[in-house]
Design a protein around this motif. Structure first.
Motif, PDB file in Angstrom:
ATOM      1  N   ILE A 126      -0.623  11.026  -2.966  1.00  0.00           N
ATOM      2  CA  ILE A 126      -1.220   9.483  -2.952  1.00  0.00           C
ATOM      3  C   ILE A 126      -2.555  10.417  -2.970  1.00  0.00           C
ATOM      4  O   ILE A 126      -3.434   9.483  -3.668  1.00  0.00           O
ATOM      5  N   THR A 127      -3.327  11.638  -2.305  1.00  0.00           N
ATOM      6  CA  THR A 127      -4.669  12.622  -2.659  1.00  0.00           C
ATOM      7  C   THR A 127      -3.829  13.224  -4.201  1.00  0.00           C
ATOM      8  O   THR A 127      -5.113  14.734  -3.441  1.00  0.00           O
ATOM      9  N   SER A 140      -4.500  14.192   3.835  1.00  0.00           N
ATOM     10  CA  SER A 140      -5.931  13.381   3.921  1.00  0.00           C
ATOM     11  C   SER A 140      -6.697  13.928   5.442  1.00  0.00           C
ATOM     12  O   SER A 140      -8.048  13.328   5.007  1.00  0.00           O
ATOM     13  N   PHE A 175      -0.547  11.625   8.350  1.00  0.00           N
ATOM     14  CA  PHE A 175       0.200  11.238   7.437  1.00  0.00           C
ATOM     15  C   PHE A 175       1.459  11.707   7.426  1.00  0.00           C
ATOM     16  O   PHE A 175       1.984  11.391   6.985  1.00  0.00           O
ATOM     17  N   GLN A 233      -5.520   2.620  -4.376  1.00  0.00           N
ATOM     18  CA  GLN A 233      -6.783   3.214  -3.769  1.00  0.00           C
ATOM     19  C   GLN A 233      -7.445   4.469  -3.937  1.00  0.00           C
ATOM     20  O   GLN A 233      -8.642   4.358  -3.461  1.00  0.00           O
ATOM     21  N   LYS A 234      -7.132   5.931  -4.502  1.00  0.00           N
ATOM     22  CA  LYS A 234      -7.003   6.962  -4.286  1.00  0.00           C
ATOM     23  C   LYS A 234      -7.829   7.063  -5.409  1.00  0.00           C
ATOM     24  O   LYS A 234      -8.621   6.184  -5.792  1.00  0.00           O
ATOM     25  N   THR A 256       0.834  -1.231   0.255  1.00  0.00           N
ATOM     26  CA  THR A 256       0.020   0.166   0.071  1.00  0.00           C
ATOM     27  C   THR A 256       0.647   1.392  -0.003  1.00  0.00           C
ATOM     28  O   THR A 256       1.960   1.249  -0.279  1.00  0.00           O
ATOM     29  N   GLY A 257      -0.013   2.678  -0.156  1.00  0.00           N
ATOM     30  CA  GLY A 257       0.869   3.774  -0.316  1.00  0.00           C
ATOM     31  C   GLY A 257       2.664   3.480   1.109  1.00  0.00           C
ATOM     32  O   GLY A 257       3.283   4.354   0.657  1.00  0.00           O
ATOM     33  N   THR A 258       2.165   3.088   1.973  1.00  0.00           N
ATOM     34  CA  THR A 258       2.969   3.169   3.210  1.00  0.00           C
ATOM     35  C   THR A 258       3.903   2.508   3.171  1.00  0.00           C
ATOM     36  O   THR A 258       5.303   3.072   2.737  1.00  0.00           O
ATOM     37  N   ASP A 309       4.279  13.003  -0.558  1.00  0.00           N
ATOM     38  CA  ASP A 309       3.651  11.958  -1.295  1.00  0.00           C
ATOM     39  C   ASP A 309       1.773  12.695  -1.682  1.00  0.00           C
ATOM     40  O   ASP A 309       1.948  13.434  -1.116  1.00  0.00           O
TER      41      ASP A 309
HETATM   42  C1  PLP Z   1      -3.970   6.956   1.716  1.00  0.00           C
HETATM   43  C2  PLP Z   1      -2.944   7.710   2.109  1.00  0.00           C
HETATM   44  C3  PLP Z   1      -1.860   6.742   2.561  1.00  0.00           C
HETATM   45  C4  PLP Z   1      -1.459   5.618   2.247  1.00  0.00           C
HETATM   46  O1  PLP Z   1      -2.191   4.611   3.187  1.00  0.00           O
HETATM   47  P1  PLP Z   1      -2.140   2.967   2.862  1.00  0.00           P
HETATM   48  O2  PLP Z   1      -3.170   2.912   3.996  1.00  0.00           O
HETATM   49  O3  PLP Z   1      -0.512   2.577   2.703  1.00  0.00           O
HETATM   50  O4  PLP Z   1      -2.292   2.982   1.619  1.00  0.00           O
HETATM   51  C5  PLP Z   1      -0.491   8.228   2.754  1.00  0.00           C
HETATM   52  N1  PLP Z   1      -0.438   9.330   2.131  1.00  0.00           N
HETATM   53  C6  PLP Z   1      -1.841   9.826   1.960  1.00  0.00           C
HETATM   54  C7  PLP Z   1      -2.012  11.349   1.959  1.00  0.00           C
HETATM   55  C8  PLP Z   1      -3.172   9.156   1.830  1.00  0.00           C
HETATM   56  O5  PLP Z   1      -4.103   9.494   2.200  1.00  0.00           O
END
Ligand code: PLP
Length: 369
Positions: free
Chosen positions: A161-162, A132, A81, A182-183, A56-58, A159
Motif C-alpha cells: 500500500i505504501t 508504514s 499493519f 489514498q496513498k 479501504t486497504g484493510t 502489502d
Molecule cells: C494505509 C495502509 C493500510 C490500509 O489501511 P486502510 O486504512 O484500510 O486503507 C495497510 N497497510 C499499510 C502498510 C498502509 O500504509
C-alpha cells in the motif's frame, strides 16, 4: 499543506474528473473505462491478474487472508499493519504464527526460512513491503525468493500500500500485491486493489471463500470488465485518470524522483540533529525519532501550515513521519525541512541557520550527496 503518509492530497484534475455526472455501472461506457483501468493496473502492479475492491486497504488485506490461507499463515509483524494481518486471522479463527520485531527492525530472511522448514502447515506468508507504522522496509524480495526455493506452493502476499507507485516492485516471486487508493495513488480513500499471480488465481478458485470479499466470484466478473456488485464508479474513473497520468510522466521517473526526495529529506533532517527511526528506511516516507514530536507537529500545523504524521501506540509522541508518496512538489518537500528547522529554533532546541534546506537543495537540485 498535507504531507502525511496517507491520505495524500488529491490533484485538481482528478477531483474534476470525479465531479462529472455518475454513470451506470452496467453500461458499455463504464466497461470501456474499467477495461482500460484494469490494463493500467496490471502494468503498475506487474502481475498477470488484478482485482479492484470497493473497500479501504484493510478490505484487500482481509480478502487475501481469507482467500489465500487454506491451512496456516505466517505473519511478519514489525508494526501496526503487520499486526493487522494477525488480528484478521484471529477474527476468522485462521491458524497463524508471527515473527514479531520492534517497529524499526526488519524481519530477517533466515528467520522466515527456519520457520517454514519447521512448520509444514504454513501455506501463506503475509508481509509489508513498507511497514508504514515506522517507515520500515522489509527484505520482501529475498524472502520471496528463498521461500519459493523451499516450497513454491507457499503463497507470498505483499502489502504494498505504501510501495506501489513509490518504487519498482520485483513481483517475480510474489503471489499477491495489495494496494489502496489514498496513498501513492493520490485518490480519496475507498478503493483497494490486489495483483495476483497465476498460482494465486488457481488457489482462489480451488476453494471459494466469503461473500462480498470472495475473490473467485469477483475475479470472474472483473475479467469481463465489470464487477460482482455495484462498482465504485467515481473512484474507478479517478483511478483510470491517475494511472494514465502517472504512465505519461513515466513510472520509472516517478520512482527515481521519489527516491531522491526521500534521500534529500533524510539527509537534511539528519544534518540538524534528528535520528532516522527505521534501521532500513523505505522511500514512501521519512521517519525520525524525537521526544518533541507533539510540540513540533503543533507548531508546524499552526504556524507553518503543514500537516505531518506522528506515531501510533507506543510511538505516540516519539516520531515524525513525512510523506514522499505521490506527486509531491519540490517546493513542498523543501519547505517542510525548512519549517522543521525553524520550529527547532522556536523550541530553543537548535539555532536556525538554514542548514536543512541547504542540504536538501544541494541533493535534490544539484545532485550532490
Ligand atoms: C494505509 C495502509 C493500510 C490500509 O489501511 P486502510 O486504512 O484500510 O486503507 C495497510 N497497510 C499499510 C502498510 C498502509 O500504509
Amino acid at each position: 499543506m498535507l504531507l502525511t503518509p496517507g491520505p495524500t492530497p488529491v490533484p485538481e484534475f482528478i477531483r474534476k474528473a470525479m465531479s462529472e455526472l455518475t454513470i451506470h455501472h452496467r453500461t458499455k461506457e463504464f466497461e470501456i473505462i474499467f477495461k482500460n483501468t484494469r490494463k493500467l493496473l496490471l502494468e503498475i502492479l506487474n502481475m498477470p491478474e488484478a482485482i479492484v475492491l470497493a473497500s479501504t486497504g484493510t478490505g484487500a488485506m482481509e480478502a487475501c487472508v481469507t482467500n489465500l490461507t487454506h491451512k496456516k499463515a505466517l505473519i511478519i509483524n514489525s508494526g501496526k499493519f503487520g499486526q493487522r494481518f494477525t488480528k484478521i486471522c484471529e477474527s476468522f479463527n485462521i491458524a497463524h504464527t508471527e515473527i514479531k520485531n520492534e517497529w524499526h527492525t526488519a524481519v530477517k530472511v533466515e528467520n522466515v526460512t527456519e520457520i517454514i522448514k519447521q512448520d509444514k502447515d504454513i501455506d501463506a506468508i503475509y508481509i509489508q513491503i513498507c511497514e508504514s507504522a515506522g517507515g520500515l522496509k522489509h527484505p520482501y524480495e529475498q524472502i520471496a525468493q528463498e521461500v519459493k526455493k523451499l516450497n513454491k506452493n507457499i503463497m507470498i502476499i505483499a502489502d504494498g500500500i505504501t510501495a506501489i507507485g513509490v518504487e519498482k516492485i520485483n513481483s517475480a516471486n510474489l503471489d499477491a500485491i495489495i494496494t489502496g487508493s489514498q496513498k501513492a495513488l493520490m485518490l480519496p480513500p475507498g478503493l483497494s486493489m490486489i495483483g495476483l499471480s497465476n498460482e494465486a488465481v488457481q488457489k482462489i478458485n480451488q476453494k471459494s471463500s466469503g461473500y462480498y470479499l470472495n475473490l473467485a466470484s469477483e475475479l470472474k466478473k472483473q475479467k469481463t470488465n465489470t464487477t460482482a456488485y455495484t462498482a465504485a464508479t467515481t473512484l474507478i474513473i479517478g483511478l483510470e485518470k491517475i494511472l494514465e497520468h502517472m504512465k505519461n510522466i513515466g513510472f520509472e521517473s516517478i520512482y527515481k524522483k521519489t527516491k531522491l526526495r526521500a534521500s534529500a529529506t533524510r539527509k537534511a533532517l539528519s544534518s540538524i540533529g534528528f535520528d532516522i527511526y527505521p534501521k532500513v528506511p523505505a522511500n514512501a516516507m521519512t521517519t525520525v525519532y524525537t521526544e518533541h514530536s507533539n510540540e513540533i507537529r503543533k507548531i508546524l500545523k499552526n504556524k507553518y501550515n503543514v500537516s505531518i504524521a506522528g506515531g501510533q501506540d507506543h510511538l505516540k509522541g516519539l516520531i515524525l513521519r513525512i510523506n514522499h508518496m505521490g506527486l509531491v512538489e519540490d517546493f513542498e518537500a523543501s519547505w517542510i525541512v525548512n519549517a522543521i528547522e525553524l520550529t527547532l529554533d522556536e523550541l530553543k532546541i537548535r539555532t536556525f541557520d538554514g542548514q536543512a534546506n541547504k542540504i536538501f537543495s544541494s541533493i535534490m537540485f544539484k545532485g550532490e550527496i
